[in-house]
Each structure stands twice: as structure tokens, then as C-alpha cells.
Enzyme design. Structure first.
Site, PDB file in Angstrom:
ATOM      1  N   HIS A 124     -28.461  19.477  12.555  1.00 17.60           N
ATOM      2  CA  HIS A 124     -29.625  20.080  13.214  1.00 17.60           C
ATOM      3  C   HIS A 124     -30.864  19.203  13.059  1.00 17.60           C
ATOM      4  CE1 HIS A 124     -31.881  24.156  13.917  1.00 17.60           C
ATOM      5  NE2 HIS A 124     -32.470  23.147  14.535  1.00 17.60           N
ATOM      6  N   ASP A 141     -32.944  21.011  10.122  1.00  8.90           N
ATOM      7  CA  ASP A 141     -33.859  21.401  11.198  1.00  8.90           C
ATOM      8  C   ASP A 141     -35.091  20.497  11.167  1.00  8.90           C
ATOM      9  OD1 ASP A 141     -35.013  22.588  13.356  1.00  8.90           O
ATOM     10  OD2 ASP A 141     -35.210  24.578  12.465  1.00  8.90           O
ATOM     11  N   HIS A 190     -43.711  17.371  13.592  1.00 12.78           N
ATOM     12  CA  HIS A 190     -44.954  17.495  14.353  1.00 12.78           C
ATOM     13  C   HIS A 190     -46.021  16.748  13.569  1.00 12.78           C
ATOM     14  CE1 HIS A 190     -43.409  20.581  17.081  1.00 12.78           C
ATOM     15  NE2 HIS A 190     -42.898  21.214  16.030  1.00 12.78           N
TER      16      HIS A 190
END
Ligand code: DOR
Ligand code: ZN
Length: 397
Positions: A34, A287, A291
Site C-alpha cells: 500500500h 499507506d 503530502h
């Protein structure tokens, strides 16, 4: 030199440095099922050049990359274009990273799923909206995706949050919409529980190979445990941030620890740990959703959801090993063997050599991810990868 593996074999590696006195062990290179390497459309946050370096730094040799790009990866054209960019970017590195790509489900791309069935590692369906514009919230459309994946025997990975409940909660909580802690209330535990319940029901009906991404609550663990007892083909992923962080982190980190699904409570941390150990959780995925800090600095709710993690998964797990929370064999199952089985991955052997006694702080300036930060920075960790061995190359970390 000869290095002992986690299962008491030995491997011989051309390592110059004498590490024979150290508490060294070889583990299979991690499979991270992921990651969001952000290509195309988010190259200011990550590229496959920086992502591959971050992977190697974290002992990760294989990544499964998500389709919520810009444009989203939902058809043959976007899929093939993405692959081309990845090939080009990896060529600029000396890293021959193993990678597999998800295809995003939409309300009308069944034919694309059929066309690409042999190219994609799995289909990813957002039952609730998150970063990007992928969403299949309608039950009838969800059924179609479960059905086709079941028929084609393609794993279906779901972002299990109930969209209608998210919308309802957002309206209800509008008075506190500027408070970051509202994030965990909008995307409440019931939001996740409801979607997981639905997904399991559909997997049972359509005989779909279901993979539940980023499980975060005790209730999800109870549902998945029961589903496994009923022999429904469901596997589950947990992420380091849901294992090692909880809602007490909002005070210190604010929207830096904003992600979907959100951080929960310390009771949920414990439930996830129990589920890791008893086999309810099959895999650990980072995951890795980078950002920029400048983007994160926008006041909630305009701050983006997601945190980087590919470089810190293994150190955090090795640190947990040193605290007697998890065995090495279990780490290998969660970070390699189970993902290989679930996604039927054909990959050559790779290794990560870890120094179980090495103590070092996680530091932002040491990270390779383009976003350059981690919520775990400042933590002193015991147990670090020191070499990654992939496709006949040894990377000293
Ligand atoms: O927090 C998240 N960030 N959750 C997701 O589902 C997507 C991810 C991202 O891509 O930023
Ligand atoms: Zn994700």
C-alpha cells in the site's frame, strides 16, 4: 560474508564491512502492499525516483502502488501511461524496484477491469471518498465490482468507509469543522465498521477475494475475525500509524496526523496488536501517502489526509520486537509472506539485513521521501535496516 537469516539459514553476501560481531539478521525484503508514489499528478510530493530510494531505505523491495493519481488510473490508457512514466523514472535510479499497480474502480469501468485483468495486481475501490476523486459509494455499483473481481479472481482491495455516513457526520459537526479532532468524529469508527460489514457481506455473496486496507478499529477486527472463521476469503491490512499512534497525537501534531481512516484510541491500538498476533491481520502496509508540510499547514479541513511511512515501517516493527511486542517470524509474515500469497506475487528473493541492536533516532533530514518529514521523527528506535539487497545489488543504508 555469511549472514544468518530469520529462519536459521545462512546467506552469503559480498559485504566488505565486518559486521560479524553485531546482532545481525537477514529478513526477506519487505513487500509494501500500500503505497502512493503520486505519479502522475503529484510529482511535487513524490516520484518513483524518490519513492524507490525511500523504499530501499526502509528495506522495502516490492511495492503495490495505488491508483488515486491525477488523472486516476481507471482504464487501459491511464494505466499504460503510468507504467511508462514509472519505467522512465526508475531508469534514472540504480534501483530495479519490484512494483505492481492497482486499478481504480469506478461506477462504469468493468470493461477496463476485464481488459487489464492480467496486468493489474488488484482492483482498488474507494467505498468512501478520500484523496483524489475515486469513489464507488452506490451499493448496486459496489456489487458489480465485487462480482466482476470474484469472477475474474482478482483481489479487490477496499478503502472501507461509508460515504453516506461521512456526509451526514460532516453536516452534523459543522460547528466544530475547524478543529482537527473533528476528523476522527466525521470519519467515525461506525463509518469504518459499517463499510467493512458491507464489504464482507458482498465478498461472501460474490466469492470475491477481499483485501481490507488500513483497518483501524476494534469493531473491524471483530468482524474480520468472524468472517475468517466462516471461511470468507477476506484478508486485512494494518498500518503503522494505526498501531503506533492514537487520538492523543492530535494535540502535538495537528493535521500532520490527519489521515483516512483517522487515528483512533489506545484501545484500538491494543485491539490491532492482538489481531496482528492472532492472525486476524495479515499484512502491514505503510499507506505511504506523502503530502508536503506546506500543504499540511493549511488549517483543517483544508489540510490533506495522509502521511509518509515507507521508511519507518520496519524500524518501528524492529523496535517493537526489541520491546517483546512481536517476533521476527511474525514480522516476516506480515511484511512479506502473506502479501505474496494474497496477491499471488511472482518475485525473486530479496533481503534486508537488520542490526537488531542499532539505536538511532528517526530524523526528517535522513528521509529519502520527497515530502521530507515523518510524524515519527524524534523517536529513538532500537533495530534498523543496514543493507537492502535487491536484484543482485546491495544498498548500504
Ligand atoms: O489518508 C489517506 N491518504 N487516505 C487515503 O485513502 C488516501 C491517501 C492519499 O492518497 O493521500
Ligand atoms: Zn492509501
Amino acid at each position: 560474508m555469511k549472514i544468518k537469516t530469520f529462519d536459521n539459514q545462512t546467506i552469503d553476501l559480498p559485504i566488505e564491512e565486518n559486521i560479524s560481531q553485531k546482532n545481525i539478521i537477514a529478513l526477506p525484503g519487505l513487500i509494501d502492499p500500500h503505497v502512493h508514489f503520486r505519479i502522475p499528478g503529484g510529482e511535487h510530493k513524490e516520484t518513483w525516483e524518490t519513492g524507490a530510494q525511500a523504499a530501499i531505505a526502509g528495506g522495502v523491495c516490492t511495492v503495490l502502488d495505488m491508483p488515486n493519481n491525477n488523472p486516476s488510473i481507471t482504464d487501459e490508457k491511464t494505466f499504460l501511461e503510468k507504467k511508462e512514466i514509472i519505467k522512465k523514472q526508475l531508469k534514472n535510479t540504480d534501483i530495479n524496484l519490484n512494483y505492481f499497480l492497482y486499478l481504480g474502480a469506478t461506477e462504469n469501468n468493468i470493461n477496463e477491469i476485464k481488459k487489464l485483468k492480467n496486468e493489474i495486481v488488484a482492483v482498488k475501490m474507494f467505498m468512501g471518498s478520500s484523496t483524489g476523486n475515486l469513489l464507488v459509494a452506490d451499493l448496486e455499483k459496489q456489487k458489480e465490482i465485487f462480482k466482476i473481481c470474484g469472477e475474474l479472481n482478482i483481489p479487490l482491495a477496499v478503502h472501507a468507509e461509508n460515504e453516506a455516513m461521512i456526509i451526514e457526520n460532516t453536516q452534523k459537526l459543522s460547528d466544530s469543522i475547524n478543529n482537527i479532532t473533528t476528523h476522527s468524529k466525521i470519519r467515525s469508527r461506525e463509518v469504518a465498521e459499517s463499510a467493512v460489514k458491507q464489504a464482507i457481506k458482498l465478498a461472501e455473496i460474490y466469492k470475491t477475494k477481499l483485501y481490507i486496507l488500513h483497518c483501524s478499529t476494534k469493531e473491524e477486527m471483530d468482524l474480520i475475525r468472524l468472517a475468517k472463521q466462516k471461511n470468507i476469503d477476506v484478508s486485512a491490512e494494518a498500518c503503522p500509524h494505526h498501531l503506533f499512534l492514537n487520538d492523543t497525537a492530535y494535540e502535538k501534531f495537528g493535521s500532520k496526523v490527519q489521515m483516512n481512516p483517522p487515528i483512533r484510541t489506545s484501545t484500538d491500538n491494543e485491539a490491532l496488536w492482538t489481531a496482528l498476533i492472532d492472525g486476524t491481520i495479515d499484512t502491514i502496509g505503510s499507506d505511504h501517502a506523502p503530502h508536503l508540510l506546506s500543504e499540511k499547514a493549511n488549517p483543517y479541513p483544508n489540510s490533506p489526509s495522509g502521511i509518509p511511512g515507507i521508511e519507518t515501517t520496519l524500524p518501528l516493527l524492529l523496535n517493537a520486537y526489541n520491546q517483546d511486542k512481536i517476533k521476527l517470524e511474525k514480522i516476516v509474515e506480515l511484511t512479506n509472506t502473506n502479501a505474496k500469497k494474497i496477491f499471488n506475487l511472482k518475485i525473486t528473493d530479496s533481503w534486508v539485513i537488520v542490526d537488531l541492536d542499532l539505536e538511532k533516532e528517526i530524523k526528517n533530514e535522513n528521509l529519502k521521501t520527497k515530502c521530507g518529514w515523518s510524524p515519527f521523527a524524534g523517536q529513538l528506535i532500537k533495530g534498523w535496516p543496514i543493507y537492502t539487497v535487491l536484484n543482485n545489488k546491495i544498498y548500504k543504508l
